[in-house]
Design a protein around this motif. Structure first.
Motif, mmCIF file in Angstrom:
data_model
loop_
_atom_site.group_PDB
_atom_site.id
_atom_site.type_symbol
_atom_site.label_atom_id
_atom_site.label_comp_id
_atom_site.label_asym_id
_atom_site.label_seq_id
_atom_site.Cartn_x
_atom_site.Cartn_y
_atom_site.Cartn_z
ATOM 1 N N ASN A 169 2.844 -4.704 10.394
ATOM 2 C CA ASN A 169 2.233 -3.435 10.788
ATOM 3 C C ASN A 169 3.249 -2.306 10.804
ATOM 4 O OD1 ASN A 169 -0.784 -3.405 11.734
ATOM 5 N ND2 ASN A 169 -0.006 -5.412 12.310
ATOM 6 N N LEU A 172 3.765 -1.397 7.115
ATOM 7 C CA LEU A 172 2.604 -0.722 6.542
ATOM 8 C C LEU A 172 2.524 0.734 6.992
ATOM 9 C CD1 LEU A 172 -0.169 -3.469 6.852
ATOM 10 C CD2 LEU A 172 1.095 -2.802 4.806
ATOM 11 N N GLU A 173 3.038 1.036 8.161
ATOM 12 C CA GLU A 173 3.041 2.423 8.644
ATOM 13 C C GLU A 173 3.982 3.298 7.821
ATOM 14 O OE1 GLU A 173 3.908 2.169 12.764
ATOM 15 O OE2 GLU A 173 1.920 1.403 13.305
ATOM 16 N N GLU A 174 4.927 2.689 7.131
ATOM 17 C CA GLU A 174 5.882 3.428 6.300
ATOM 18 C C GLU A 174 5.294 3.582 4.896
ATOM 19 O OE1 GLU A 174 9.718 1.561 8.704
ATOM 20 O OE2 GLU A 174 9.019 0.638 6.843
ATOM 21 N N TYR A 175 4.188 4.312 4.807
ATOM 22 C CA TYR A 175 3.416 4.366 3.564
ATOM 23 C C TYR A 175 4.225 4.909 2.377
ATOM 24 C CZ TYR A 175 2.815 9.335 4.653
ATOM 25 O OH TYR A 175 3.034 10.667 4.949
ATOM 26 N N LEU A 270 -7.799 3.837 10.906
ATOM 27 C CA LEU A 270 -6.405 4.045 10.504
ATOM 28 C C LEU A 270 -5.414 3.242 11.331
ATOM 29 C CD1 LEU A 270 -6.396 7.891 9.771
ATOM 30 C CD2 LEU A 270 -6.622 5.993 8.156
ATOM 31 N N SER A 271 -5.860 2.682 12.453
ATOM 32 C CA SER A 271 -4.964 1.867 13.274
ATOM 33 C C SER A 271 -4.953 0.408 12.837
ATOM 34 C CB SER A 271 -5.363 1.961 14.753
ATOM 35 O OG SER A 271 -6.613 1.310 14.990
ATOM 36 N N ILE A 273 -5.125 -2.709 9.643
ATOM 37 C CA ILE A 273 -4.379 -2.953 8.410
ATOM 38 C C ILE A 273 -4.994 -2.239 7.218
ATOM 39 C CG2 ILE A 273 -3.810 -4.744 6.704
ATOM 40 C CD1 ILE A 273 -3.018 -6.556 8.992
ATOM 41 N N LYS A 276 -4.160 1.373 7.268
ATOM 42 C CA LYS A 276 -2.782 1.632 6.868
ATOM 43 C C LYS A 276 -2.617 1.475 5.359
ATOM 44 C CE LYS A 276 -1.123 0.291 11.417
ATOM 45 N NZ LYS A 276 -0.404 -0.691 12.247
ATOM 46 N N LYS A 279 -3.615 4.666 3.635
ATOM 47 C CA LYS A 279 -2.555 5.672 3.582
ATOM 48 C C LYS A 279 -1.537 5.337 2.495
ATOM 49 C CE LYS A 279 -1.271 8.029 7.059
ATOM 50 N NZ LYS A 279 -0.641 8.547 8.295
ATOM 51 N N CYS A 286 -5.066 10.010 2.481
ATOM 52 C CA CYS A 286 -6.341 9.440 2.955
ATOM 53 C C CYS A 286 -7.554 10.023 2.239
ATOM 54 C CB CYS A 286 -6.499 9.624 4.468
ATOM 55 S SG CYS A 286 -5.319 8.673 5.436
ATOM 56 N N ASP A 303 -9.033 5.575 15.322
ATOM 57 C CA ASP A 303 -8.984 4.275 15.987
ATOM 58 C C ASP A 303 -10.377 3.916 16.487
ATOM 59 O OD1 ASP A 303 -9.343 5.947 18.240
ATOM 60 O OD2 ASP A 303 -7.191 5.970 18.653
#
Length: 378
Positions: A169, A172-175, A270-271, A273, A276, A279, A286, A303
């Motif tokens: 996770n 994945l936030e580091e798109y 968006l919260s 998988i 993410k 993104k 998005c 969320d």
């Protein structure tokens, strides 16, 4: 705030101060130590309360009092290594006095340290030195911070103390750090941590979801997508392709509103998988559209709470648009479903259209916008 004050002492993530310090090096040390606290949580520097007596004195007459923009500008000019501590400043009224609460947010960007010395009077913040908050004191000022504290901060930076799914996770936030070329390659990988990667398990197969009708070329394909850590599959989902392979998106979730179980809509959270992944696939924008305008055929929520708020609005405003109005405005898209001989299903393009219309009104009224416009380039 009251619970911390009732403890009658300072701690590993909170500090009471009667006034703001006139020494900027002291201020910088305070913030760095809190950013490097060992509790892995937001920390607080509370101005306007004496640290021994817990007496509220307030900062309304403090000549050294700072505003949030002054604190932010001060930090941004200190040449931190990569990341600057993230802060917020709020004023609360306590016993008739103004008390400032400086929040230093918990992040995975530790350890925080500066790359150039900063000196104010006799106080000095040394470049490369890691200062930490240890119990109720600063560590690293007169002696080196304990090795175990520094080790913990570096492990936190690289997610080494997290489970594989927690690390996934984070990655994945580091798109912007993911490398992919869907359509030409069947894999993607994180550029800094290539042990995290994605692979298409099979070729695309043709199918249909109601959102397909809203694309310039209303053809839908899907394929199984695996997320791997080294050679182990740790998450399974699907990839969707719209507009004859021009727009690749992760699989979205279908659901029914709580109050109307015969109505369906498709969404991204968006919260989660898939949110993410959205993104990543859209380079942070998005935007689910391809060559056409975004008609909100797939809804996007921040969320679960955000989606629940929409469902309340959906229930209250369901009758804002008549079926006839929806059929007239979205006639072209609804007909596309009929042309593909897919009409009459439980989940129809008409339902997508009406939900999208209500969602669009909700976004306008609440000033939400979860995507950036994306233009097709020939």
């Amino acid at each position: 705030m009251q619970k911390l004050r009732e403890l009658g002492r300072e701690g590993s993530y909170w500090d009471f101060k009667k006034t703001y310090s006139s020494n900027k090096a002291e201020l910088l040390l305070d913030i760095i130590c809190m950013a490097n606290n060992q509790e892995d949580r937001d920390s607080y520097i509370i101005y306007g309360i004496e640290d021994y007596t817990m007496k509220v004195v307030g900062v309304e007459k403090d000549t050294h009092r700072l505003r949030l923009n002054q604190l932010s500008q001060f930090l941004s000019g200190k040449h931190f290594s990569v990341y600057v501590p993230e802060i917020d400043l709020q004023t609360i009224i306590l016993e008739g006095h103004e008390v400032d609460v400086l929040t230093v947010f918990n992040t995975n960007h530790t350890p925080y340290y500066i790359e150039n010395d900063f000196v104010d009077g006799e106080k000095k913040v040394i470049h490369g030195e890691i200062y930490v908050r240890l119990n109720d004191r600063k560590a690293g000022t007169s002696e080196a911070a304990p090795y175990s504290c520094i080790e913990h901060l570096w492990k936190k930076r690289f997610g080494l103390e997290l489970s594989i799914m927690q690390r996934l996770n984070m990655r994945l936030e580091e798109y912007e750090r993911w490398q992919f070329d869907w359509g030409n390659k069947k894999y993607a990988y994180h550029m800094d941590f290539p042990e995290f990667r994605m692979e298409l398990e099979n070729d695309f197969r043709q199918g249909w979801v109601p959102a397909t009708a809203f694309y310039a070329h209303p053809v839908f394909y899907w394929a199984k997508l695996n997320i791997l850590y080294h050679n182990t599959i740790i998450y399974e989902t699907n990839m969707w392709s719209f507009d004859e392979y021009r727009r690749y998106l992760p699989e979205a979730k279908d659901t029914v509103p709580k109050f109307k179980t015969d109505y369906w809509y498709t969404y991204y959270d968006l919260s989660k998988i898939e949110g993410k992944l959205l993104k990543i696939f859209t380079h942070g924008k998005c935007n689910i559209s391809s060559r056409e305008a975004n008609r909100n055929q797939i809804l996007i929520f921040k969320d679960k709470e955000d989606r629940e708020e929409f469902e309340i609005y959906f229930k209250e405003h369901f009758e804002d648009f008549t079926d006839e109005e929806i059929k007239e405005e979205y006639q072209f898209y609804i007909q596309e479903e009929d042309r593909n001989e897919l009409g009459g299903g439980v989940y129809s393009v008409f339902q997508v259209a009406k939900t999208a219309k209500i969602y669009e009104q909700w976004c306008d009224e609440t000033h939400r916008k979860y995507y950036e416009e994306w233009k097709w380039e020939i």
